[in-house]
Each structure stands twice: as structure tokens, then as C-alpha cells.
Write a protein that holds these residues in place. Sequence first.
Motif, PDB file in Angstrom:
ATOM      1  N   MET B   1      38.448 -62.416  17.648  1.00 22.96           N
ATOM      2  CA  MET B   1      37.111 -62.969  17.903  1.00 22.96           C
ATOM      3  C   MET B   1      36.122 -62.554  16.817  1.00 22.96           C
ATOM      4  SD  MET B   1      35.506 -64.942  19.875  1.00 22.96           S
ATOM      5  CE  MET B   1      33.826 -65.436  20.032  1.00 22.96           C
ATOM      6  N   THR B   2      36.182 -61.243  16.466  1.00 23.76           N
ATOM      7  CA  THR B   2      35.310 -60.722  15.410  1.00 23.76           C
ATOM      8  C   THR B   2      35.589 -61.443  14.096  1.00 23.76           C
ATOM      9  OG1 THR B   2      35.352 -58.572  16.471  1.00 23.76           O
ATOM     10  CG2 THR B   2      34.553 -58.635  14.213  1.00 23.76           C
ATOM     11  N   GLU B   3      36.878 -61.681  13.886  1.00 24.34           N
ATOM     12  CA  GLU B   3      37.292 -62.349  12.639  1.00 24.34           C
ATOM     13  C   GLU B   3      36.697 -63.766  12.566  1.00 24.34           C
ATOM     14  OE1 GLU B   3      41.483 -62.277  10.297  1.00 24.34           O
ATOM     15  OE2 GLU B   3      41.471 -63.423  12.162  1.00 24.34           O
ATOM     16  N   LEU B   4      36.756 -64.438  13.718  1.00 23.95           N
ATOM     17  CA  LEU B   4      36.217 -65.806  13.776  1.00 23.95           C
ATOM     18  C   LEU B   4      34.705 -65.801  13.547  1.00 23.95           C
ATOM     19  CD1 LEU B   4      36.505 -68.860  14.432  1.00 23.95           C
ATOM     20  CD2 LEU B   4      36.121 -68.272  16.821  1.00 23.95           C
ATOM     21  N   LEU B   5      34.022 -64.882  14.228  1.00 25.25           N
ATOM     22  CA  LEU B   5      32.575 -64.774  14.105  1.00 25.25           C
ATOM     23  C   LEU B   5      32.175 -64.467  12.656  1.00 25.25           C
ATOM     24  CD1 LEU B   5      30.244 -65.075  16.077  1.00 25.25           C
ATOM     25  CD2 LEU B   5      30.220 -62.590  16.358  1.00 25.25           C
ATOM     26  N   GLN B   6      32.922 -63.538  12.082  1.00 22.45           N
ATOM     27  CA  GLN B   6      32.642 -63.166  10.679  1.00 22.45           C
ATOM     28  C   GLN B   6      32.812 -64.389   9.774  1.00 22.45           C
ATOM     29  OE1 GLN B   6      32.741 -59.547   9.224  1.00 22.45           O
ATOM     30  NE2 GLN B   6      32.090 -60.570   7.344  1.00 22.45           N
ATOM     31  N   ALA B   7      33.897 -65.140  10.000  1.00 20.48           N
ATOM     32  CA  ALA B   7      34.159 -66.322   9.154  1.00 20.48           C
ATOM     33  C   ALA B   7      33.062 -67.367   9.338  1.00 20.48           C
ATOM     34  CB  ALA B   7      35.525 -66.909   9.506  1.00 20.48           C
ATOM     35  N   VAL B   8      32.629 -67.568  10.598  1.00 26.60           N
ATOM     36  CA  VAL B   8      31.592 -68.581  10.857  1.00 26.60           C
ATOM     37  C   VAL B   8      30.271 -68.178  10.197  1.00 26.60           C
ATOM     38  CG1 VAL B   8      30.157 -69.615  12.667  1.00 26.60           C
ATOM     39  CG2 VAL B   8      32.624 -69.482  12.967  1.00 26.60           C
ATOM     40  N   ILE B   9      29.905 -66.897  10.367  1.00 22.65           N
ATOM     41  CA  ILE B   9      28.626 -66.446   9.784  1.00 22.65           C
ATOM     42  C   ILE B   9      28.669 -66.543   8.258  1.00 22.65           C
ATOM     43  CG2 ILE B   9      27.103 -64.447   9.460  1.00 22.65           C
ATOM     44  CD1 ILE B   9      27.757 -63.677  12.364  1.00 22.65           C
ATOM     45  N   LEU B  10      29.769 -66.122   7.676  1.00 21.17           N
ATOM     46  CA  LEU B  10      29.890 -66.222   6.211  1.00 21.17           C
ATOM     47  C   LEU B  10      29.838 -67.685   5.775  1.00 21.17           C
ATOM     48  CD1 LEU B  10      32.590 -63.574   5.165  1.00 21.17           C
ATOM     49  CD2 LEU B  10      30.129 -63.562   4.704  1.00 21.17           C
ATOM     50  N   GLY B  11      30.484 -68.545   6.562  1.00 17.72           N
ATOM     51  CA  GLY B  11      30.480 -69.974   6.241  1.00 17.72           C
ATOM     52  C   GLY B  11      29.084 -70.548   6.275  1.00 17.72           C
ATOM     53  N   LEU B  12      28.305 -70.129   7.272  1.00 15.45           N
ATOM     54  CA  LEU B  12      26.930 -70.626   7.375  1.00 15.45           C
ATOM     55  C   LEU B  12      26.064 -70.076   6.234  1.00 15.45           C
ATOM     56  CD1 LEU B  12      26.340 -70.394  11.240  1.00 15.45           C
ATOM     57  CD2 LEU B  12      26.825 -72.430   9.889  1.00 15.45           C
ATOM     58  N   LEU B  13      26.296 -68.798   5.896  1.00 12.16           N
ATOM     59  CA  LEU B  13      25.508 -68.207   4.804  1.00 12.16           C
ATOM     60  C   LEU B  13      25.749 -68.957   3.498  1.00 12.16           C
ATOM     61  CD1 LEU B  13      25.885 -64.327   5.386  1.00 12.16           C
ATOM     62  CD2 LEU B  13      23.886 -65.749   5.816  1.00 12.16           C
ATOM     63  N   ILE B  14      27.014 -69.187   3.202  1.00 10.15           N
ATOM     64  CA  ILE B  14      27.336 -69.858   1.936  1.00 10.15           C
ATOM     65  C   ILE B  14      26.936 -71.344   2.021  1.00 10.15           C
ATOM     66  CG2 ILE B  14      29.756 -70.552   2.323  1.00 10.15           C
ATOM     67  CD1 ILE B  14      28.280 -68.880  -0.786  1.00 10.15           C
ATOM     68  N   GLY B  15      27.028 -71.910   3.230  1.00  4.66           N
ATOM     69  CA  GLY B  15      26.626 -73.310   3.421  1.00  4.66           C
ATOM     70  C   GLY B  15      25.144 -73.514   3.122  1.00  4.66           C
ATOM     71  N   GLY B  16      24.337 -72.541   3.498  1.00  2.00           N
ATOM     72  CA  GLY B  16      22.900 -72.632   3.212  1.00  2.00           C
ATOM     73  C   GLY B  16      22.640 -72.702   1.716  1.00  2.00           C
ATOM     74  N   VAL B  17      23.405 -71.907   0.971  1.00  2.00           N
ATOM     75  CA  VAL B  17      23.234 -71.917  -0.493  1.00  2.00           C
ATOM     76  C   VAL B  17      23.704 -73.258  -1.058  1.00  2.00           C
ATOM     77  CG1 VAL B  17      23.931 -70.799  -2.643  1.00  2.00           C
ATOM     78  CG2 VAL B  17      23.474 -69.417  -0.619  1.00  2.00           C
ATOM     79  N   TYR B  18      24.840 -73.750  -0.554  1.00  2.00           N
ATOM     80  CA  TYR B  18      25.315 -75.068  -1.002  1.00  2.00           C
ATOM     81  C   TYR B  18      24.267 -76.147  -0.720  1.00  2.00           C
ATOM     82  CZ  TYR B  18      30.214 -73.466  -1.489  1.00  2.00           C
ATOM     83  OH  TYR B  18      31.364 -72.835  -1.872  1.00  2.00           O
ATOM     84  N   ALA B  19      23.621 -76.013   0.445  1.00  2.00           N
ATOM     85  CA  ALA B  19      22.628 -77.013   0.840  1.00  2.00           C
ATOM     86  C   ALA B  19      21.493 -77.074  -0.180  1.00  2.00           C
ATOM     87  CB  ALA B  19      22.075 -76.704   2.217  1.00  2.00           C
ATOM     88  N   LEU B  20      21.055 -75.903  -0.592  1.00  2.00           N
ATOM     89  CA  LEU B  20      19.981 -75.870  -1.588  1.00  2.00           C
ATOM     90  C   LEU B  20      20.446 -76.542  -2.886  1.00  2.00           C
ATOM     91  CD1 LEU B  20      17.268 -74.871  -2.723  1.00  2.00           C
ATOM     92  CD2 LEU B  20      18.431 -72.768  -3.374  1.00  2.00           C
ATOM     93  N   MET B  21      21.667 -76.197  -3.309  1.00  2.00           N
ATOM     94  CA  MET B  21      22.185 -76.754  -4.555  1.00  2.00           C
ATOM     95  C   MET B  21      22.293 -78.286  -4.481  1.00  2.00           C
ATOM     96  SD  MET B  21      25.165 -74.034  -5.339  1.00  2.00           S
ATOM     97  CE  MET B  21      24.859 -72.365  -5.904  1.00  2.00           C
ATOM     98  N   ALA B  22      22.687 -78.793  -3.288  1.00  2.00           N
ATOM     99  CA  ALA B  22      22.889 -80.238  -3.154  1.00  2.00           C
ATOM    100  C   ALA B  22      21.583 -80.985  -2.903  1.00  2.00           C
ATOM    101  CB  ALA B  22      23.864 -80.515  -2.001  1.00  2.00           C
ATOM    102  N   SER B  23      20.542 -80.257  -2.450  1.00  2.00           N
ATOM    103  CA  SER B  23      19.296 -80.941  -2.073  1.00  2.00           C
ATOM    104  C   SER B  23      18.678 -81.690  -3.265  1.00  2.00           C
ATOM    105  CB  SER B  23      18.296 -79.936  -1.497  1.00  2.00           C
ATOM    106  OG  SER B  23      17.956 -78.981  -2.479  1.00  2.00           O
ATOM    107  N   GLY B  24      18.748 -81.069  -4.449  1.00  2.82           N
ATOM    108  CA  GLY B  24      18.170 -81.718  -5.634  1.00  2.82           C
ATOM    109  C   GLY B  24      18.905 -83.001  -5.966  1.00  2.82           C
ATOM    110  N   LEU B  25      20.228 -82.953  -5.804  1.00  5.63           N
ATOM    111  CA  LEU B  25      21.052 -84.125  -6.129  1.00  5.63           C
ATOM    112  C   LEU B  25      20.741 -85.288  -5.189  1.00  5.63           C
ATOM    113  CD1 LEU B  25      23.439 -84.842  -8.021  1.00  5.63           C
ATOM    114  CD2 LEU B  25      24.982 -84.118  -6.206  1.00  5.63           C
ATOM    115  N   THR B  26      20.640 -84.979  -3.905  1.00  3.84           N
ATOM    116  CA  THR B  26      20.406 -86.037  -2.916  1.00  3.84           C
ATOM    117  C   THR B  26      18.972 -86.563  -3.008  1.00  3.84           C
ATOM    118  OG1 THR B  26      21.098 -86.647  -0.686  1.00  3.84           O
ATOM    119  CG2 THR B  26      19.640 -84.760  -0.826  1.00  3.84           C
TER     120      THR B  26
END
Lengths: 256, 293
Positions: B1-26
Motif C-alpha cells: 500500500m505504501t509503495e502504491l501511495l509513494q508511486a502515486v504521489i511521485l507520479g502527481l509531483l512529476i505530472g505537475g512539472v510536465y503540465a507546466l512544460m506542456a502548458s506553453g505548447l498547448t
Amino acid sequence: MLELTGVVAGYGGGAVLQGVDLVCDEGTITCVVGPNGAGKSTVLRVVSGLLTPSEGTVMMGDIQLSGQSAAAILRAGVTQVPQSQALFPHMSVRENVLMGGFLIRRDKKLLMSRLEQVQQLVPLVADRAAQHGGNLSGGQRRMVEIARCLMLDPKVLLLDEPSLGLDPRSLAAVAELINRLHGDGVTVLLVEQNVRLGLGLATHGVVMEGGKVRLTGSATEVMNHPEIATLYLGGTSATTKAADAVPHDSAGAPSQ
Amino acid sequence: MTELLQAVILGLLIGGVYALMASGLTLVFGVMNIINVAQGAFLIFVAMVTWWLWKHTGIDPILASVITTPMMFGLGWVLYRTVIVRIRGSSPSMSVLLTFGLALTIEGVLNLTAGNKFKSATPSYFEESFRVGSIALPKAQVYGFVAAILVLGALYVVLTRTWTGRAIRASAQNPSGAALVGVGATSTAALAFALGASTSGVGGSILSVLYPFFPASHYDWISRLLGIIVLGGMGSLPGALVGALVLGLAETLTATYGSLRWATLVFYVVILAVLLFRPQGLFGTRLREDAVA
């Protein structure tokens, strides 16, 4: 009020307007009719500054409009509802109408009082405030497009084919709105393929053909002109040539 | 469970950065119908500038975005006025050719000036983590995420609550309609392109800490960013955010429960599956007029 003198204009492939002379008196509704390619819409684009004439002048009173930017012409009080869809489809109706006041955006009090006036004149703006522009019917869109133009309290309103694609009920609503604006003293220059409707709404008529003005006069006179009856109404209208309808020679100048 | 939570939180953290990078393009696509494939090269250029600043002045790489963001805004504005404006009104494919040329030029200049070696800014907190119970949150990713969300929020406010933003959106949705209400087409487009480029100012600075990079890394980045905006719906800012979060989650979950090698592939499978059912992407909208057309 609005006077075009010797206007020549086109889009790069030759002149569409070949020396247009046209006068719209203050507080009148002038309807320009004519076949496809006559240059009717181009006249409106020249007046609104979307197209710069290569020759001739466009005056509104003492102000020269020709050569000025579209924004400057808007500031002078000339707004246009184009033939094709002019709304911002992903913006709400309220936002679309507010965008009509883009040039007065810094005066928030004025902007809001104009919005209030426009909502009273066109209740649809308040009724459908949150709906996306792209989700309106054709008639509703036309009403919002006209409402948007009213945000600058225009002296001259240019309407390009206001009847295009509208059902009879929407058409009646648009016609009523145009009449109300006319009653408020707005000068209206409209272009219409539907000759009966356009001239029925107008006080004055102008017939264009091949980039030139062929005929001017009161709307009734133009409607009753035998040439119009033959060309556009299938010969069903009155065929008595009105005494003061002014036919023009091939150069576009009055022949009288 | 901890592993899943850790993966989800890390995914969201990195997703936020990707979102910023893609925002200019869109944003740039939405306003000008321009597919700016140089956005990846902008990111790498900024990452290189950030690395240089960190190396020679000791400035924190993420804080360096205070310098790189206005720098990219200015560069974007100049590029639009001098280069991009020449293809105004052309098809998007023309913009791909032009901006690909721009990307190659930036890559070439970086190769000549900075060399063709991997670089990475490693500030003091680079290997440190915040601990929340049994979950470890790498500080660099948390800082990057916070910076990205702040900039995305600011961008959202500018686009929806200011007249400048309304003018940009109006030009995006109906250029001739915008001209009829007095919105200047060229100045608005220049502003939008500059705003789009400025998002790479923060994005590139964050990238310099989170990922090793070298001049040709922009190919990898632009393909990710294009994938994000296609999934989210071309031109949609909320779509870019959701698309980016899906990419972030797909990468971390696949890396945690499968293999890092498959991480990016899974994202493209998700894109393919979504486009089968929603060709306009997750947030691409179809209005009554689209149906009529």
C-alpha cells in the motif's frame, strides 16, 4: 453621416469595388442589395477598416475613416456584425458581450452600465449569460453578435446579411432589434441578399453590381424599380419606376 | 500500500512539472494554430542557462527561474516578431517545419557552446527527501512541483481573469471576431507566444535539477509534451494538466510495478486508447457548431 467617395478596394486579385459613391444620412437604415460578387460585403469591410481602400475616401461627418486602423474606426463609433460567425465559441454569452467593450475595458463603471443597457435591449444576453457562444442557435447567435456591437454605443452599425440562415421567428426578432436601434438614432448600413426583407426593413436602398453603385433611392423606390423587380424579385413587385430613384451610369456616377 | 501511495504521489509531483512544460505548447497551439516543436529546445536551452548560473554563481537552480522566465518571455516575443510572424495564417505543418529548424539551430548553438555531454544541476537538497510517515518525497521534486503549480495558477488567472487573457483566448477562438472588437492580432499573438516561451523558463530550470540533459535531449522532451497535449486535447490548458498527470502516473506506476523501460510506452498506449474513443482528446470540446460543420 457616412459618405464613401470614389472607393476602390480589393483583395489582391483586382479591385472588387471600382469607384463606389454612397451616402448614408444620420439615423437612416440603408440596405445594399445586389448579386453575389457585387462587392456588398466589401463595402462594409472598407467602412469598418478591415480592408483599406486603394483609392477614395470614407468619411463619417468630419472624421476620415479610410486609412485608419480597425480599432480606431471602432473608437470613432462604427461597429460591424460580419456575415460569418463572429462569436467566441468557447466563451460564455456574457464574456462574448463584454468583449464588445474591449476598447472601454479600463472604465469599468462605463463597461458595466453598457452591459446593463445591452441586457435590457437584448434580454437573451442575461437569460443565456453562462451558455457558450458556440452552443447557441443561429438566431440567438445573431442577437448576441449585435448585442456585442452595442457595447461601444455605436453611431453606425454595419450588418452583413443579418437574415442569413435564420428561421422566420429569429428573423422577426433580429428585424425588431434593428428597428429599435433605428428608433434610438443609430445609423444602420446593412447588406442583404434577401431583397424583400432588406428593403422592407430599410429607409434607403442601394443596388450594387460589378463593384459599382447602380441605383440609389428610398427603399420603396428601389423596391419598386422595374429593373430590381426583374432581376431580384422575379418581376412580381410593382414595376413603376419611381421618379426620384437615381439610376447610375456605368462609371457608378448618378446619370441624372 | 505504501509503495502504491509513494508511486502515486511521485507520479502527481512529476505530472505537475510536465503540465507546466506542456502548458506553453498547448497555449501557443490554441491561440495561433502553431505547433511549436522548438518548445523542447527552449527547455533544454533554459536548463543549460540554469546549470551555468548554478555552476558559476551558486544560485539555486529552481530560484533561477526568476531570471530565466523573463528572459524566455523576451526571447519568445522577439522570435515571434522576427521569425514566427512570417508564417502567420499558414497551415500548422508550416509551423512544424519552421520551429523544427529553430530547434535544430538551438541544439547546434548549445553543442558548440556547452558541448555534447550530459549535465545536471545538483543543489544541496538534491538527494534529500521530506518524510511523511513511511513515504519519502524528494525535495527537488516537491520544490519543482510547487513552482510548477504556482506558475500554472498564475497563467490560469492571467488567461481567465484579465483582459489580456481574454484577448488571447478571443484571438484563439475567432481571430476575425477578435479584430472586430478591437483586439490587435499581431500584438496578441506575440504576447501569447512570449507567454508560451516563458513557461519553458520555469520548466527548464526545474528540468535542470530533475533530469540529466544534453543538447539533443529536446527530441525526447518534445515528443512527451506533444503526447501530453494530444491526450489532453490540443489547445486545452486543463487538458494539458490532466494529460501530464496521466503521463506522470503512468511512468511511476509502470516503473514501480513493471519496468522503467516500459514506463513511457504505457503512456503512449493510453493515448492511443483514449483517442480511439475521444479523437478530440480528453478536454478537447465539441460544440454545436462543430457538429454542424
